[in-house]
Design a protein around this motif. Structure first.
Motif, short mmCIF file in Angstrom:
data_model
loop_
_atom_site.label_atom_id
_atom_site.label_comp_id
_atom_site.label_asym_id
_atom_site.label_seq_id
_atom_site.Cartn_x
_atom_site.Cartn_y
_atom_site.Cartn_z
N LEU A 123 -50.34 9.02 -16.03
CA LEU A 123 -51.62 9.67 -16.28
C LEU A 123 -51.33 11.16 -16.42
O LEU A 123 -50.57 11.72 -15.63
N LEU A 124 -51.92 11.78 -17.41
CA LEU A 124 -51.76 13.22 -17.63
C LEU A 124 -53.05 13.93 -17.23
O LEU A 124 -54.14 13.40 -17.44
N PHE A 125 -52.92 15.12 -16.66
CA PHE A 125 -54.09 15.87 -16.20
C PHE A 125 -54.04 17.32 -16.64
O PHE A 125 -53.01 17.99 -16.49
N ASP A 126 -55.18 17.81 -17.18
CA ASP A 126 -55.36 19.25 -17.42
C ASP A 126 -55.56 19.94 -16.08
O ASP A 126 -55.05 21.02 -15.84
N GLN A 127 -56.36 19.31 -15.23
CA GLN A 127 -56.63 19.80 -13.88
C GLN A 127 -56.37 18.62 -12.95
O GLN A 127 -56.97 17.56 -13.10
N TRP A 128 -55.49 18.77 -12.00
CA TRP A 128 -54.98 17.68 -11.19
C TRP A 128 -56.07 16.81 -10.58
O TRP A 128 -56.90 17.30 -9.82
N LEU A 129 -56.07 15.55 -10.94
CA LEU A 129 -56.98 14.52 -10.46
C LEU A 129 -58.45 14.81 -10.75
O LEU A 129 -59.33 14.18 -10.18
N VAL A 130 -58.72 15.77 -11.65
CA VAL A 130 -60.10 16.10 -11.98
C VAL A 130 -60.40 15.81 -13.45
O VAL A 130 -61.36 15.14 -13.78
N SER A 131 -59.56 16.33 -14.35
CA SER A 131 -59.81 16.11 -15.78
C SER A 131 -58.51 15.83 -16.51
O SER A 131 -57.46 16.36 -16.16
N GLN A 132 -58.63 15.00 -17.53
CA GLN A 132 -57.48 14.63 -18.35
C GLN A 132 -57.60 15.27 -19.73
O GLN A 132 -58.71 15.55 -20.19
N PRO A 133 -56.46 15.46 -20.40
CA PRO A 133 -56.54 15.88 -21.80
C PRO A 133 -57.16 14.75 -22.62
O PRO A 133 -57.30 13.62 -22.15
N SER A 134 -57.51 15.04 -23.84
CA SER A 134 -58.12 14.03 -24.70
C SER A 134 -57.14 12.91 -24.98
O SER A 134 -55.92 13.07 -24.88
N ALA A 135 -57.67 11.77 -25.38
CA ALA A 135 -56.83 10.64 -25.76
C ALA A 135 -55.94 11.03 -26.93
O ALA A 135 -54.77 10.62 -26.99
N LEU A 136 -56.46 11.81 -27.85
CA LEU A 136 -55.65 12.26 -28.99
C LEU A 136 -54.49 13.12 -28.53
O LEU A 136 -53.36 12.96 -29.01
N GLN A 137 -54.71 14.00 -27.56
CA GLN A 137 -53.61 14.83 -27.05
C GLN A 137 -52.55 13.96 -26.36
O GLN A 137 -51.36 14.18 -26.55
N HIS A 138 -52.97 12.96 -25.59
CA HIS A 138 -52.02 12.01 -25.00
C HIS A 138 -51.14 11.42 -26.11
O HIS A 138 -49.91 11.38 -26.01
N TRP A 139 -51.82 10.92 -27.15
CA TRP A 139 -51.14 10.24 -28.25
C TRP A 139 -50.14 11.17 -28.95
O TRP A 139 -49.00 10.80 -29.21
N LEU A 140 -50.59 12.37 -29.25
CA LEU A 140 -49.73 13.31 -29.97
C LEU A 140 -48.54 13.76 -29.13
O LEU A 140 -47.42 13.86 -29.64
N LEU A 141 -48.76 14.00 -27.85
CA LEU A 141 -47.65 14.41 -26.98
C LEU A 141 -46.57 13.33 -26.91
O LEU A 141 -45.37 13.63 -26.96
#
Length: 177
Positions: free
Chosen positions: A75-93
């Motif tokens: 799981l990737l997080f912009d802010q730890w355990l609060v918000s995640q990057p977009s699904a598109l950002q997951h995919w692109l990374l």
């Protein structure tokens, strides 16, 4: 490698993980990871800079990528355990790095800081060459427990069990945060 070698490896790639975070399936399981893939994963984490939670690594009895020590579920997080990057950002990374297998899971969840179960976008990355039945690189989506595999020709994702297809854009619009 011994424990000190793993500590030095983690230090070399920015100390973003502890050994116990990578041994999610139990003590000593880091020894089951393919060292080249582990280095690649650590370099990828250092490169993208996002907080990363490992939910699965080497798994006993798995005949596929996890059983070969060539996969992480994260799981990737912009802010730890609060918000995640977009699904598109997951995919692109994941796809920019060039992993052999990338799966985007729209049906995961995690316990946040308040102990509440929160829907999440999960990401599988692997360096496995496969078992010969599936072409590599292999890309897929999991939506409501159904696996949609990407056509290398059209880019669309198709599910054999429900005989439906979807594009990445449609999946993100319908299911992504």
């Amino acid at each position: 490698m011994n424990r000190n070698d793993y500590l030095a490896l983690l230090d070399c790639y920015g100390n973003h993980f502890s050994i116990s975070e990578l041994e999610i399936q139990g003590p000593g399981t880091i020894d089951r990871m393919d060292i080249g893939f582990l280095r690649s994963f650590l370099a990828w984490r250092q490169w993208h800079g996002l907080s990363t939670m490992v939910s699965s690594a080497w798994r006993k009895g798995d005949p596929k990528s996890h059983g070969h020590g060539l996969a992480f579920d994260i799981l990737l997080f912009d802010q730890w355990l609060v918000s995640q990057p977009s699904a598109l950002q997951h995919w692109l990374l994941a796809n920019t790095w060039g992993f052999r297998g990338v799966g985007l899971y729209f049906d995961w969840s995690y316990d946040n800081k308040n102990g509440k179960e929160v829907p999440a976008i999960g990401l599988h990355v692997d360096g496995w060459s496969g078992n010969g039945r599936s072409p590599r690189p292999l890309r897929w989506l999991r939506i409501d427990g159904h696996y949609y595999y990407q056509s290398l020709a059209s880019g669309h994702f198709y599910c054999k069990s429900n005989k439906q297809s979807i594009t990445l854009d449609e999946a993100i619009r319908r299911y992504g945060p």
